[in-house]
Design a protein around this motif. Sequence first.
Motif, PDB file in Angstrom:
ATOM      1  N   SER A  74      -0.147  -7.060  -2.295  1.00 34.55           N
ATOM      2  CA  SER A  74       0.544  -7.198  -3.578  1.00 34.55           C
ATOM      3  C   SER A  74       0.943  -8.642  -3.876  1.00 34.55           C
ATOM      4  O   SER A  74       1.580  -8.909  -4.898  1.00 34.55           O
ATOM      5  CB  SER A  74       1.777  -6.279  -3.623  1.00 34.55           C
ATOM      6  OG  SER A  74       2.630  -6.503  -2.525  1.00 34.55           O
ATOM      7  N   ALA A  94       2.649 -11.712  -9.370  1.00 36.72           N
ATOM      8  CA  ALA A  94       3.768 -11.578  -8.437  1.00 36.72           C
ATOM      9  C   ALA A  94       4.548 -12.888  -8.346  1.00 36.72           C
ATOM     10  O   ALA A  94       4.058 -13.960  -8.708  1.00 36.72           O
ATOM     11  CB  ALA A  94       3.269 -11.159  -7.065  1.00 36.72           C
ATOM     12  N   LEU A 100       9.500 -11.059  -1.764  1.00 35.58           N
ATOM     13  CA  LEU A 100       8.427 -10.816  -2.722  1.00 35.58           C
ATOM     14  C   LEU A 100       8.941  -9.977  -3.879  1.00 35.58           C
ATOM     15  O   LEU A 100       9.550  -8.925  -3.669  1.00 35.58           O
ATOM     16  CB  LEU A 100       7.265 -10.097  -2.020  1.00 35.58           C
ATOM     17  CG  LEU A 100       6.066  -9.689  -2.882  1.00 35.58           C
ATOM     18  CD1 LEU A 100       5.416 -10.907  -3.520  1.00 35.58           C
ATOM     19  CD2 LEU A 100       5.049  -8.923  -2.030  1.00 35.58           C
ATOM     20  N   GLN A 116       7.217  -7.981  -6.443  1.00 34.90           N
ATOM     21  CA  GLN A 116       5.886  -7.464  -6.703  1.00 34.90           C
ATOM     22  C   GLN A 116       5.700  -7.147  -8.184  1.00 34.90           C
ATOM     23  O   GLN A 116       6.663  -6.948  -8.922  1.00 34.90           O
ATOM     24  CB  GLN A 116       5.652  -6.203  -5.868  1.00 34.90           C
ATOM     25  CG  GLN A 116       5.891  -6.409  -4.370  1.00 34.90           C
ATOM     26  CD  GLN A 116       5.693  -5.149  -3.561  1.00 34.90           C
ATOM     27  OE1 GLN A 116       4.585  -4.872  -3.135  1.00 34.90           O
ATOM     28  NE2 GLN A 116       6.757  -4.384  -3.348  1.00 34.90           N
ATOM     29  N   ASP A 173       2.927  -2.326  -8.269  1.00 34.50           N
ATOM     30  CA  ASP A 173       2.906  -2.333  -6.806  1.00 34.50           C
ATOM     31  C   ASP A 173       4.234  -1.912  -6.185  1.00 34.50           C
ATOM     32  O   ASP A 173       4.291  -1.659  -4.974  1.00 34.50           O
ATOM     33  CB  ASP A 173       2.550  -3.731  -6.296  1.00 34.50           C
ATOM     34  CG  ASP A 173       1.148  -4.156  -6.673  1.00 34.50           C
ATOM     35  OD1 ASP A 173       0.260  -3.289  -6.723  1.00 34.50           O
ATOM     36  OD2 ASP A 173       0.930  -5.354  -6.933  1.00 34.50           O
ATOM     37  N   THR A 217      11.843  -7.041  -2.339  1.00 32.85           N
ATOM     38  CA  THR A 217      11.024  -6.777  -1.159  1.00 32.85           C
ATOM     39  C   THR A 217      11.154  -7.924  -0.174  1.00 32.85           C
ATOM     40  O   THR A 217      10.939  -9.087  -0.531  1.00 32.85           O
ATOM     41  CB  THR A 217       9.546  -6.596  -1.546  1.00 32.85           C
ATOM     42  OG1 THR A 217       9.415  -5.492  -2.439  1.00 32.85           O
ATOM     43  CG2 THR A 217       8.679  -6.358  -0.316  1.00 32.85           C
ATOM     44  N   ARG A 257       6.436  -4.716   4.515  1.00 32.58           N
ATOM     45  CA  ARG A 257       7.321  -5.073   3.409  1.00 32.58           C
ATOM     46  C   ARG A 257       8.399  -4.000   3.287  1.00 32.58           C
ATOM     47  O   ARG A 257       8.118  -2.806   3.287  1.00 32.58           O
ATOM     48  CB  ARG A 257       6.564  -5.279   2.112  1.00 32.58           C
ATOM     49  CG  ARG A 257       5.516  -4.266   1.732  1.00 32.58           C
ATOM     50  CD  ARG A 257       4.622  -4.883   0.653  1.00 32.58           C
ATOM     51  NE  ARG A 257       3.683  -3.957   0.065  1.00 32.58           N
ATOM     52  CZ  ARG A 257       2.447  -3.770   0.536  1.00 32.58           C
ATOM     53  NH1 ARG A 257       2.037  -4.402   1.613  1.00 32.58           N
ATOM     54  NH2 ARG A 257       1.630  -2.933  -0.075  1.00 32.58           N
ATOM     55  N   THR A 314      11.221  -2.655   0.906  1.00 33.45           N
ATOM     56  CA  THR A 314      11.598  -2.650  -0.503  1.00 33.45           C
ATOM     57  C   THR A 314      12.765  -1.696  -0.718  1.00 33.45           C
ATOM     58  O   THR A 314      12.787  -0.593  -0.169  1.00 33.45           O
ATOM     59  CB  THR A 314      10.414  -2.218  -1.386  1.00 33.45           C
ATOM     60  OG1 THR A 314       9.306  -3.088  -1.168  1.00 33.45           O
ATOM     61  CG2 THR A 314      10.786  -2.256  -2.864  1.00 33.45           C
TER      62      THR A 314
END
Length: 432
Positions: free
Chosen positions: A257, A262, A317, A319, A323, A358, A408, A410
Amino acid sequence: MASVRDEVGVYEYSGGIVGPGIAPAAIVRDGGVIRTGTPPGCWGPMITPKFQGGHEVTRPVLVEGAEIGDAIAIRLRKVRVTSLATSSGVMEFVDGRYVGDPFVAKLCPACGTTAPSSHVEGIGDDAVHCDSCGAEVSAFRFSNGYVIVLDRENQVSLTVNKQVAEALAQDAKVNSALPEASAQHSILSLARADIAGLAARMRPFLGNIGTSPSRDLPDSHNAGDFGTFLLDAPHGYSFSQEELDRHKTDGHMDTNSVREGAILICPVKIPGGGIYMGDMHAQQGNGEIAGHATDVAGEVELQVEVIKGLALDGPILLQNLDDVPFLARPLDAAERDAVIALGARYGQNEIEDNAPITFIGSGATLNDATKNGLDRAARITGIPYDEVMNRATIAGSIEISRLPGVVRVTFMCPKTILARLGILHLVEEQYG
């Protein structure tokens, strides 16, 4: 002192190493843009003995005003494949052709030259030869491999038979779209075609992108799982566990992702951050189960922003919404109304204002990586560790990025915390 520019183009590569010992290509202004063309990662560098890492990433770009203890947000504005074809598969090591680690310390089994210069003769598994003595010299073999052609316009791909693979190998560099300054051999030269006729969608992303570690190390080993190969290694890039944890930045995520649209937020461990990128994949399922995916050349455009005082150990991250795990997607208007009504029914009038975030975690195993991601999330947000676990369970997810150890983590995070971290504007930009 190099001039600071609003836009930077970087088309030179580091030869497999990332860190403060690699001279920066340029300095970009906070808010500026970086453009590049990335060579394929993994298999091309793997069969090129002079490489001391498993990828061929760009020379770093420094960001004006980024200091150790800050973070840099990277908006991925463009991630596009340029290769017409590539080859990949499950790897095997060839004994006698490396010292400790075939990604880092290759040698010629005939003349003993370390990191020898080499050339390609013919097509097939034995195509790579030492310049010094002429012996076949690749430290890697396919146990099962394929050649795949790519339709960049329609974002589909197809594996081909041996005859087509050998035809593509006749002009391997052009079909791989290797950049002019790339020093790797094209993996198309091996023409391994064990799977033919398998169609798949493309969804390109960058497998290795981020900021420079604070000590030189092989680019493919800038993560908690691959980095374990450096522990007490018998070559020049030996680390202790404490040193690896302190210096790495987890740029080698293989997280599918990390794609166009992103936003990646990375730690700054050297002055200026040292943004580098490479290892574009045309597609990859969660886990990169085969160990390697469809490594391609590509065009990349990034925009950078310094986040002052956000001291990270590894990446955060944001995303694309598509994602984000289902349970961590922001509620729509109808769902929000239903939640308000549900709360009123039971007298729970306070409803948290939150958004998804994330954290990347890495470690020797998936369990280690999960704990690392949860630790990072708790430490940075100030949310208790056990509460992060609860949030990731009922309003988030743990997803595998790569075996053996990148995940990851999240979960829905209160916006008051995101504001304190200085990233609420990025979260709202991404999710509204």
